[in-house]
Structure formats: C-alpha cells, structure tokens
Design a protein around this motif. Structure first.
Motif, PDB file in Angstrom:
ATOM      1  N   GLY A 183       0.727  -1.086   0.055  1.00 52.03           N
ATOM      2  CA  GLY A 183      -0.196   0.127  -0.073  1.00 52.03           C
ATOM      3  C   GLY A 183       0.848   1.229  -0.070  1.00 52.03           C
ATOM      4  N   PRO A 184       0.732   1.973   1.088  1.00 48.06           N
ATOM      5  CA  PRO A 184       1.459   3.267   1.049  1.00 48.06           C
ATOM      6  C   PRO A 184       2.967   3.142   0.938  1.00 48.06           C
ATOM      7  N   ARG A 185       3.718   4.186   0.371  1.00 45.05           N
ATOM      8  CA  ARG A 185       4.764   4.460   0.184  1.00 45.05           C
ATOM      9  C   ARG A 185       5.579   4.475   1.497  1.00 45.05           C
ATOM     10  N   LEU A 186       5.904   3.466   2.223  1.00 41.32           N
ATOM     11  CA  LEU A 186       6.526   3.459   3.565  1.00 41.32           C
ATOM     12  C   LEU A 186       7.723   2.247   3.449  1.00 41.32           C
ATOM     13  N   GLN A 187       8.749   2.312   4.301  1.00 43.65           N
ATOM     14  CA  GLN A 187       9.398   1.160   4.220  1.00 43.65           C
ATOM     15  C   GLN A 187       8.688   0.268   5.112  1.00 43.65           C
ATOM     16  N   HIS A 188       8.604  -1.132   4.609  1.00 41.15           N
ATOM     17  CA  HIS A 188       7.691  -2.125   5.090  1.00 41.15           C
ATOM     18  C   HIS A 188       8.608  -3.405   5.597  1.00 41.15           C
ATOM     19  N   PHE A 189       8.035  -3.802   6.724  1.00 37.61           N
ATOM     20  CA  PHE A 189       8.928  -4.810   7.392  1.00 37.61           C
ATOM     21  C   PHE A 189       7.869  -6.160   7.470  1.00 37.61           C
ATOM     22  N   LEU A 190       7.725  -6.868   6.608  1.00 39.55           N
ATOM     23  CA  LEU A 190       6.964  -7.893   6.189  1.00 39.55           C
ATOM     24  C   LEU A 190       7.277  -9.346   7.097  1.00 39.55           C
ATOM     25  N   ARG A 191       6.483  -9.762   7.688  1.00 38.93           N
ATOM     26  CA  ARG A 191       6.679 -11.116   8.439  1.00 38.93           C
ATOM     27  C   ARG A 191       6.735 -12.225   7.253  1.00 38.93           C
ATOM     28  N   VAL A 192       7.848 -13.015   7.404  1.00 36.37           N
ATOM     29  CA  VAL A 192       8.053 -14.110   6.571  1.00 36.37           C
ATOM     30  C   VAL A 192       8.681 -15.184   7.164  1.00 36.37           C
ATOM     31  N   VAL A 193       8.522 -16.382   6.442  1.00 36.02           N
ATOM     32  CA  VAL A 193       9.290 -17.450   6.745  1.00 36.02           C
ATOM     33  C   VAL A 193      10.532 -17.864   5.993  1.00 36.02           C
ATOM     34  N   VAL A 194      11.535 -17.586   6.296  1.00 35.58           N
ATOM     35  CA  VAL A 194      12.816 -17.801   5.554  1.00 35.58           C
ATOM     36  C   VAL A 194      13.275 -19.431   5.526  1.00 35.58           C
ATOM     37  N   SER A 195      13.487 -19.967   4.362  1.00 32.87           N
ATOM     38  CA  SER A 195      13.975 -21.273   4.414  1.00 32.87           C
ATOM     39  C   SER A 195      14.731 -21.590   3.523  1.00 32.87           C
ATOM     40  N   PRO A 196      15.849 -22.504   3.749  1.00 32.49           N
ATOM     41  CA  PRO A 196      17.009 -22.644   2.798  1.00 32.49           C
ATOM     42  C   PRO A 196      16.587 -23.318   1.679  1.00 32.49           C
ATOM     43  N   ASN A 197      17.022 -23.190   0.299  1.00 27.51           N
ATOM     44  CA  ASN A 197      16.793 -23.983  -0.870  1.00 27.51           C
ATOM     45  C   ASN A 197      17.823 -24.003  -1.958  1.00 27.51           C
ATOM     46  N   GLY A 198      18.713 -25.122  -1.325  1.00 25.60           N
ATOM     47  CA  GLY A 198      20.230 -25.054  -2.001  1.00 25.60           C
ATOM     48  C   GLY A 198      20.870 -24.205  -1.527  1.00 25.60           C
TER      49      GLY A 198
END
Length: 177
Positions: free
Chosen positions: A105-120
């Motif tokens: 949405g708005p032009r802001l710096q976003h910090f999105l909650r994610v799951v990071v997982s290794p792939n190779g």
C-alpha cells in the motif's frame, strides 16, 4: 512512569498515537521529558517515539501487537544492546528470494513477516499470511522480517530481497534498513 525513571531505560507500549486514549506523550512532557522523534515512515510501527525524561532514555512503542514486536526488534533491542556495551547492536540482513507476489500500500518502508527457509545455496522467503499490525499469528509464524524499501511497491516471485533473520547471531554496528 515516575517510578520507572529509576531505571536505565523506559520502554512503554501503546498510548503513543493520536487516539482519544493516547496519553503517553502528554505524560512524558508533563514529567519534563522531550520527544526527540515521533512517527517514522514504516509499516508496521509508524507511531514509535523516542526522547529523554530527566536524562533517562524513553522509547514509546505502538500498541498493536505486531507493531510493538517489530519496533522493539528494530529500535529497543538495539538500544538495550548498545547500553549493555555491545558495539554491534543490530542484526544483519541476509539475501533472500521472494517466492510469491507482494503488492504494498502506502509508500513506506515495510517490514513483512516471512518464513525464510534454505533452498540449495539460497534462502527463500514466504509471507506468513495477512500482514495487518493486529494479526499476531503473522509474527508468531515468522522467523524473519523482509525489508522492503519505500520505493518498492511490488515484488514478483523470484525477486531478490533482504531479510532480518530473527534468530541471527551476527550483528552490525549500523542499522541494515
């Protein structure tokens, strides 16, 4: 609040925005405190403040659960580490590959909650679900915060990004965002 001034750092949560029941800024000022900054261009967590109350640093975190957690990670945690003598207070970011389309949405710096997982030899990042600041499950499932700069409104699958891993043990001297 008066009693808290015996501490090295005062951290409050909620009551710092502009609603009818947001009194923390007025209380800080009534105690002779300063409000050095208030409101930052980020989501979640825009209503975050910092100041001094009789020489004691004060950080005012927002009240929505996810906003509180994100701003604690980005501001309060780093302040506590620095006050404890750590020269490297901020977690570093890691290169990730975005695995789904993201439209912001708005032009802001976003910090999105994610799951990071290794792939190779890479790390893949997937959203934890809806990203509203009151959706606690989005934070509970996350192991990282995807940092999306203010000038990015959309991310496509396969796009590169940077994420703050919440269990990262390596730290930096300057904020990575």
């Amino acid at each position: 609040m008066e009693e808290a001034l015996a501490c090295d750092l005062v951290i409050t949560s909620a009551g710092i925005s502009v609603g009818d029941h947001d009194y923390v800024r007025a209380v800080v000022e009534s105690l002779g405190g300063s409000l050095d900054f208030w409101r930052v261009r980020m989501r979640p967590g825009a209503p975050v403040g910092f100041g001094l109350i009789r020489g004691v640093p004060w950080i005012g975190l927002p009240g929505n659960p996810v906003s509180t957690m994100v701003t604690f990670e980005l501001f309060a945690r780093a302040a506590i580490r620095r006050m404890a003598g750590r020269l490297l207070p901020w977690r570093q970011t890691r290169a990730v590959r975005v695995m789904e389309p993201i439209r912001l949405g708005p032009r802001l710096q976003h910090f999105l909650r994610v799951v990071v997982s290794p792939n190779g030899d890479q790390l893949d990042a997937r959203l934890t679900g809806p990203q509203g600041s009151g959706i606690l499950s989005s934070m509970a499932r996350a192991n990282a915060l995807l940092v999306v700069p203010e000038d990015r409104q959309e991310l496509a699958p396969g796009d590169p990004g940077r994420a703050i891993l919440l269990d990262e043990t390596l730290h930096l001297s300057e904020p990575p965002f």
